[in-house]
Motif scaffolding. Structure first.
Motif, PDB file in Angstrom:
ATOM      1  N   ARG A 155      35.697   0.110 -29.214  1.00  0.00           N
ATOM      2  CA  ARG A 155      35.686  -1.112 -30.143  1.00  0.00           C
ATOM      3  C   ARG A 155      35.057  -0.676 -31.719  1.00  0.00           C
ATOM      4  O   ARG A 155      34.382   0.406 -31.890  1.00  0.00           O
ATOM      5  CB  ARG A 155      34.657  -2.237 -29.469  1.00  0.00           C
ATOM      6  CG  ARG A 155      33.402  -1.638 -29.318  1.00  0.00           C
ATOM      7  CD  ARG A 155      32.720  -3.021 -28.636  1.00  0.00           C
ATOM      8  NE  ARG A 155      30.933  -2.447 -28.434  1.00  0.00           N
ATOM      9  CZ  ARG A 155      30.293  -3.304 -27.842  1.00  0.00           C
ATOM     10  NH1 ARG A 155      30.670  -4.348 -27.429  1.00  0.00           N
ATOM     11  NH2 ARG A 155      29.034  -3.115 -27.852  1.00  0.00           N
ATOM     12  N   ARG A 196      34.448   3.641 -34.714  1.00  0.00           N
ATOM     13  CA  ARG A 196      35.015   3.421 -33.458  1.00  0.00           C
ATOM     14  C   ARG A 196      34.033   3.785 -32.319  1.00  0.00           C
ATOM     15  O   ARG A 196      33.606   5.093 -32.177  1.00  0.00           O
ATOM     16  CB  ARG A 196      36.498   3.688 -33.180  1.00  0.00           C
ATOM     17  CG  ARG A 196      37.115   3.116 -32.065  1.00  0.00           C
ATOM     18  CD  ARG A 196      38.758   3.225 -32.211  1.00  0.00           C
ATOM     19  NE  ARG A 196      39.363   2.696 -33.295  1.00  0.00           N
ATOM     20  CZ  ARG A 196      40.397   2.742 -33.379  1.00  0.00           C
ATOM     21  NH1 ARG A 196      41.208   3.430 -32.587  1.00  0.00           N
ATOM     22  NH2 ARG A 196      41.325   2.508 -34.608  1.00  0.00           N
ATOM     23  N   VAL A 234      37.090  -5.367 -32.839  1.00  0.00           N
ATOM     24  CA  VAL A 234      38.336  -5.118 -32.528  1.00  0.00           C
ATOM     25  C   VAL A 234      38.377  -4.297 -31.444  1.00  0.00           C
ATOM     26  O   VAL A 234      37.768  -3.191 -31.509  1.00  0.00           O
ATOM     27  CB  VAL A 234      39.340  -4.671 -33.837  1.00  0.00           C
ATOM     28  CG1 VAL A 234      40.690  -4.338 -33.151  1.00  0.00           C
ATOM     29  CG2 VAL A 234      39.232  -5.551 -34.858  1.00  0.00           C
ATOM     30  N   TYR A 235      39.032  -4.538 -30.163  1.00  0.00           N
ATOM     31  CA  TYR A 235      38.894  -3.729 -29.199  1.00  0.00           C
ATOM     32  C   TYR A 235      40.239  -2.917 -28.973  1.00  0.00           C
ATOM     33  O   TYR A 235      41.408  -3.576 -28.969  1.00  0.00           O
ATOM     34  CB  TYR A 235      38.639  -4.506 -27.964  1.00  0.00           C
ATOM     35  CG  TYR A 235      37.267  -5.067 -27.652  1.00  0.00           C
ATOM     36  CD1 TYR A 235      36.610  -5.838 -28.575  1.00  0.00           C
ATOM     37  CD2 TYR A 235      36.378  -4.319 -26.700  1.00  0.00           C
ATOM     38  CE1 TYR A 235      35.335  -6.250 -28.431  1.00  0.00           C
ATOM     39  CE2 TYR A 235      35.035  -4.658 -26.737  1.00  0.00           C
ATOM     40  CZ  TYR A 235      34.497  -5.581 -27.733  1.00  0.00           C
ATOM     41  OH  TYR A 235      33.302  -5.936 -27.457  1.00  0.00           O
ATOM     42  N   TYR A 236      40.093  -1.439 -28.824  1.00  0.00           N
ATOM     43  CA  TYR A 236      41.431  -0.697 -28.710  1.00  0.00           C
ATOM     44  C   TYR A 236      41.357  -0.100 -27.455  1.00  0.00           C
ATOM     45  O   TYR A 236      40.524   0.415 -26.789  1.00  0.00           O
ATOM     46  CB  TYR A 236      41.189   0.327 -29.756  1.00  0.00           C
ATOM     47  CG  TYR A 236      41.205  -0.219 -31.175  1.00  0.00           C
ATOM     48  CD1 TYR A 236      40.049  -0.340 -31.894  1.00  0.00           C
ATOM     49  CD2 TYR A 236      42.547  -0.331 -31.685  1.00  0.00           C
ATOM     50  CE1 TYR A 236      39.966  -0.827 -33.254  1.00  0.00           C
ATOM     51  CE2 TYR A 236      42.329  -0.674 -33.134  1.00  0.00           C
ATOM     52  CZ  TYR A 236      41.285  -1.020 -33.819  1.00  0.00           C
ATOM     53  OH  TYR A 236      41.416  -1.396 -35.003  1.00  0.00           O
ATOM     54  N   TRP A 270      47.060   5.183 -28.430  1.00  0.00           N
ATOM     55  CA  TRP A 270      46.236   3.988 -28.703  1.00  0.00           C
ATOM     56  C   TRP A 270      47.040   2.772 -28.903  1.00  0.00           C
ATOM     57  O   TRP A 270      48.175   2.695 -29.287  1.00  0.00           O
ATOM     58  CB  TRP A 270      45.469   4.323 -30.231  1.00  0.00           C
ATOM     59  CG  TRP A 270      44.636   5.511 -30.083  1.00  0.00           C
ATOM     60  CD1 TRP A 270      44.734   6.754 -30.331  1.00  0.00           C
ATOM     61  CD2 TRP A 270      43.367   5.391 -29.795  1.00  0.00           C
ATOM     62  NE1 TRP A 270      43.574   7.555 -30.055  1.00  0.00           N
ATOM     63  CE2 TRP A 270      42.443   6.641 -29.954  1.00  0.00           C
ATOM     64  CE3 TRP A 270      42.605   4.209 -29.309  1.00  0.00           C
ATOM     65  CZ2 TRP A 270      41.124   6.615 -29.583  1.00  0.00           C
ATOM     66  CZ3 TRP A 270      41.072   4.458 -29.232  1.00  0.00           C
ATOM     67  CH2 TRP A 270      40.374   5.843 -29.281  1.00  0.00           C
ATOM     68  N   GLY A 296      45.132  -2.822 -31.139  1.00  0.00           N
ATOM     69  CA  GLY A 296      43.874  -3.582 -31.021  1.00  0.00           C
ATOM     70  C   GLY A 296      43.967  -5.087 -30.850  1.00  0.00           C
ATOM     71  O   GLY A 296      45.024  -5.773 -31.261  1.00  0.00           O
TER      72      GLY A 296
END
Length: 116
Positions: free
Chosen positions: A38, A45, A92-94, A106, A109
């Motif tokens: 995140r 990150r 923002v979650y990745y 990846w 997000g």
């Protein structure tokens, strides 16, 4: 080319729950680990949770006992169950997958906002 697509983000009140999903466009062979990272504006990150191919998990101290990472191999999907959400979880979650060749995949997000 493998694509990771996250979903499940949104606005939730403090104390609430969300489940994030990350679906891979195809089977990724030789997965070493999967994880959720995140990021908030102006910060690097950071890892929130990870799950190895041997089912070992690792959680950031800030999310321990509140977040749970899991996967469904049949659906090529990894999940992040987030409970007891706090405003500081806003980010923002990745989704991330790394294989034994060291290749990182990846997602783009998904935004999680925790606010009353």
């Amino acid at each position: 080319q493998v694509q990771l697509v996250e979903s499940g983000g949104g606005l939730v009140q403090p104390g609430g729950s969300l489940r994030l999903s990350c679906a891979a466009s195809r089977v990724i062979f030789s997965i070493k680990a999967m994880g959720w990272y995140r990021q908030t504006p102006g910060k690097e990150r950071e890892l929130a949770a990870s799950l190895t191919s041997g089912d070992s998990t690792n959680y950031a101290d800030s999310v321990k006992d509140r977040f749970t990472i899991s996967r469904d191999n049949a659906k090529n999907t990894v999940y992040l169950q987030m409970n007891s959400l706090k405003p500081e979880d806003t980010a923002v979650y990745y989704c991330n997958v790394v294989d034994y060749l060291g290749i990182n995949y990846w997602g783009k997000g998904t935004l999680v906002t925790v606010s009353s």
